[in-house]
Structures are given as structure tokens and as C-alpha cells.
Design an enzyme around this catalytic site. Structure first.
Site, PDB file in Angstrom:
ATOM      1  N   LYS A  66       0.732  -1.268   0.041  1.00  0.00           N
ATOM      2  CA  LYS A  66      -0.139  -0.109  -0.079  1.00  0.00           C
ATOM      3  C   LYS A  66       0.826   1.206   0.066  1.00  0.00           C
ATOM      4  O   LYS A  66       0.294   2.435  -0.356  1.00  0.00           O
ATOM      5  CB  LYS A  66      -0.993   0.144   0.978  1.00  0.00           C
ATOM      6  CG  LYS A  66      -2.243  -0.959   1.256  1.00  0.00           C
ATOM      7  CD  LYS A  66      -2.939  -0.964   2.337  1.00  0.00           C
ATOM      8  CE  LYS A  66      -4.148  -1.557   2.071  1.00  0.00           C
ATOM      9  NZ  LYS A  66      -5.272  -1.708   3.167  1.00  0.00           N
ATOM     10  N   ASP A 102     -10.007   3.209   1.726  1.00  0.00           N
ATOM     11  CA  ASP A 102     -10.292   2.406   3.417  1.00  0.00           C
ATOM     12  C   ASP A 102     -10.947   3.407   3.931  1.00  0.00           C
ATOM     13  O   ASP A 102     -11.742   2.903   4.803  1.00  0.00           O
ATOM     14  CB  ASP A 102      -8.883   2.122   3.651  1.00  0.00           C
ATOM     15  CG  ASP A 102      -8.260   0.807   3.104  1.00  0.00           C
ATOM     16  OD1 ASP A 102      -9.217  -0.247   2.836  1.00  0.00           O
ATOM     17  OD2 ASP A 102      -7.199   0.606   3.088  1.00  0.00           O
TER      18      ASP A 102
END
Ligand code: ATR
Length: 287
Positions: A66, A102
Site C-alpha cells: 500500500k 479504506d
């Protein structure tokens, strides 16, 4: 031509994203295939280059990529840049754009499933990794009054607090606290409205499976306890929270909502979230 979307991570054995994403594409009658790309860290660059091809719509990004994927992309959306992590990449005519869904997934689950409005609340976040960063920015942007970042490694919590201060946290005051044992954070846990676990403690297949980061005796009954770990569906922390009389929220809705937001970035279509949630629950139940 069948278009392709993937998820990149290592390891990827336990991902359930392909199940609910493919079900959503099929439901929308889109000719898109969702693939799992288990990738050794040294092959990251190769996969990213491949993604520029005209058959590829984009990808989801999970552990451990990420953060390291960011410099390989052409553009990073503002929120992803502030958070410092990308979980979704969209291919816009050969230009790769990084997003973070997210944060939105976390908030949507909090509001829609738990009915919790984070504005003006006091929150404790356990952990300081990529997931904690998305949660902290989400809560700060949603108007939380005070946020405590609690971590085993204090330096990482302090780094996150510094980033929050640097990148605008509107009205929130943020603090870093070391986490040695329950006693070390009792005072802040007692005053909080929301406890979020972003650590891997309690995660199936993880190093601290079956352990809870807090015991029932540490949890105030007035708090909402939100474990973003989604496997098992009821984590050891949520068992303890229920014993304490607190309300609970598991991580599966967040997983689905972040995926729904990603699907909307790739396709421009509204994601069938009810179906995606049902398919994710089925996949989890199958094990
Ligand atoms: P992610 O990107 O999913 O958030 P990560 O960056 O590996 O994953 O972060 C994992 C978090 O869980 C960290 O906050 C980690 O604490 P450290 O920074 O001290 O490593 C926390 N964590 C993992 N295992 C833990 C354990 N057994 N006890 C307490 N915290 C733990």
C-alpha cells in the site's frame, strides 16, 4: 474484449475480494474478470507496468504494497497522499492514479451499520500501520473531537500524530500513547466513545490469532468497539466487548464498502453493496 481488474498482495491466499467483486461485475453484466495476483515484492514494478495496458481497469492493493506502490504511480489522489497509502489504482488511459478507499469504507460502515456519527466524539485507535492511518484521517475529517493513537511501538504512533497535524485535522486534537499493557491506556479507554482495533491481534492465520487486545474488564459499556479485522467475523475483541455490554462492529462491512468504492472508480457504476456483502459473508463462512 474482457477487461481485467486484480488484487495485488503477498501472501494472498485468504483474500475474499475476488468473490464479492466478481459477483458484483457479473450482477452489473460487465465483461470484467477479477484476478488475484500474488506478487513477490521484487515483482511489483512488473505488475504495475502491465496495468497500463488497455485491457486493465485497475487493481486493489493490499499488504505489503500500500505504501511502496505510490512512487510507481502517475498521480495520487489528495486523500491517499495525506494518508500515505494507496489501496486502489485506476488505469485512466494508461495513466495510473492511486486512491485510498479504506477511509471511506471505514466511515460508511461506522455510519450505515453501527449508526455511529463520529463528529465530536473521542476515539482510541489501537495500532499505527497503514490501516490505522486511513482510520485516523477518516475520523479527523469526520470531525472527531479527540483521537488517541495507541501503539506498541510509540515512534510509529508519534509519526502518525505528526502527519495528522501536518496534513490538516480540522478540529481534532490527536495524541500518541505507548501501549504496554491494559493499565497503560485505562484512563483514555474510560473516556472514549469509540475503540477501533487496526492491529492484527485476533486475526485468523495471523501471529496473534485467538488473542484479544483488550479484556472485557478494560472496556466501558458505553463505547462502540469496532474491530476492522474481518476474519473471524466475531473476533476475540468483539467477544470481550460483548461481555462488557458494549456495542460492536466487525470488519466485513468496511472491507465490502472499500471494495464498492473501488468498483465505482473502475467502472463509474453504482456498486451493488447488498449483494457484495452477502457474497463476502458466504465466502467467510466457507472458510
Ligand atoms: P496494516 O497496514 O494492516 O495496518 P502493519 O503496518 O503491519 O499493517 O501494522 C500492524 C499494526 O499492528 C501495528 O500498529 C503493529 O504494532 P507495531 O507498530 O508495534 O509493530 C500492531 N501489532 C501487530 N501485532 C501486534 C501485537 N502482537 N501486539 C500489539 N500490536 C501489534
Amino acid at each position: 474484449m474482457t477487461m481485467i481488474v486484480g488484487i495485488i498482495g503477498f501472501p494472498l491466499k485468504h483474500t475474499i475480494s475476488p468473490v464479492f467483486q466478481q459477483a458484483a461485475f457479473d450482477h452489473l453484466h460487465l465483461d470484467i474478470r477479477y484476478e488475484a495476483w500474488e506478487t513477490e515484492p521484487q515483482d511489483l514494478g512488473k505488475i504495475v507496468e502491465q496495468l497500463r495496458g488497455n485491457r486493465y481497469l485497475g487493481m486493489n492493493v493490499t499488504v505489503p504494497f500500500k505504501e511502496v506502490v505510490m512512487p510507481l504511480l502517475d498521480k495520487i489522489d489528495d486523500l491517499a497522499r495525506r494518508i500515505g497509502a494507496v489501496n486502489t489504482v485506476a488505469n485512466r488511459a494508461g495513466l495510473l492514479v492511486g486512491f485510498n478507499t479504506d477511509a471511506a469504507g471505514f466511515l460508511r460502515a461506522l455510519r450505515a451499520v453501527a449508526g455511529f456519527e463520529p463528529g465530536h466524539t473521542v476515539a482510541v485507535i489501537l495500532g499505527s500501520g497503514g490501516a490505522a492511518r486511513a482510520v485516523a484521517f477518516a475520523l479527523a475529517d469526520a470531525g472527531a473531537r479527540r483521537i488517541y493513537i495507541v501503539n506498541r511501538t510509540l515512534k510509529r504512533a508519534e509519526a502518525l500524530v505528526a502527519d495528522l497535524a501536518l496534513n490538516g485535522v480540522s478540529g481534532a486534537t490527536v495524541f500518541a500513547r505507548p501501549w504496554t499493557d491494559a493499565g497503560s491506556i485505562r484512563d483514555i479507554i474510560e473516556e472514549c466513545d469509540l475503540i477501533v482495533n487496526t492491529t492484527s491481534v485476533g486475526m485468523k492465520h495471523g501471529p496473534a490469532e485467538l488473542r484479544s487486545p483488550l479484556e472485557a474488564g478494560d472496556i466501558p459499556s458505553r463505547a462502540l468497539v469496532y474491530d476492522i479485522v474481518y476474519n473471524p467475523g466475531v473476533t476475540p475483541l468483539l467477544v470481550e466487548a460483548t461481555k462488557a455490554g458494549a456495542r460492536t462492529l466487525g470488519g466485513l462491512p468496511m472491507l465490502v464498502y472499500q471494495g464498492a468504492a473501488a468498483l465505482e472508480l473502475w467502472t463509474g457504476k453504482e456498486a451493488p453493496v447488498g449483494l457484495m456483502l452477502a457474497k463476502a459473508q458466504e465466502a467467510l463462512a466457507r472458510g
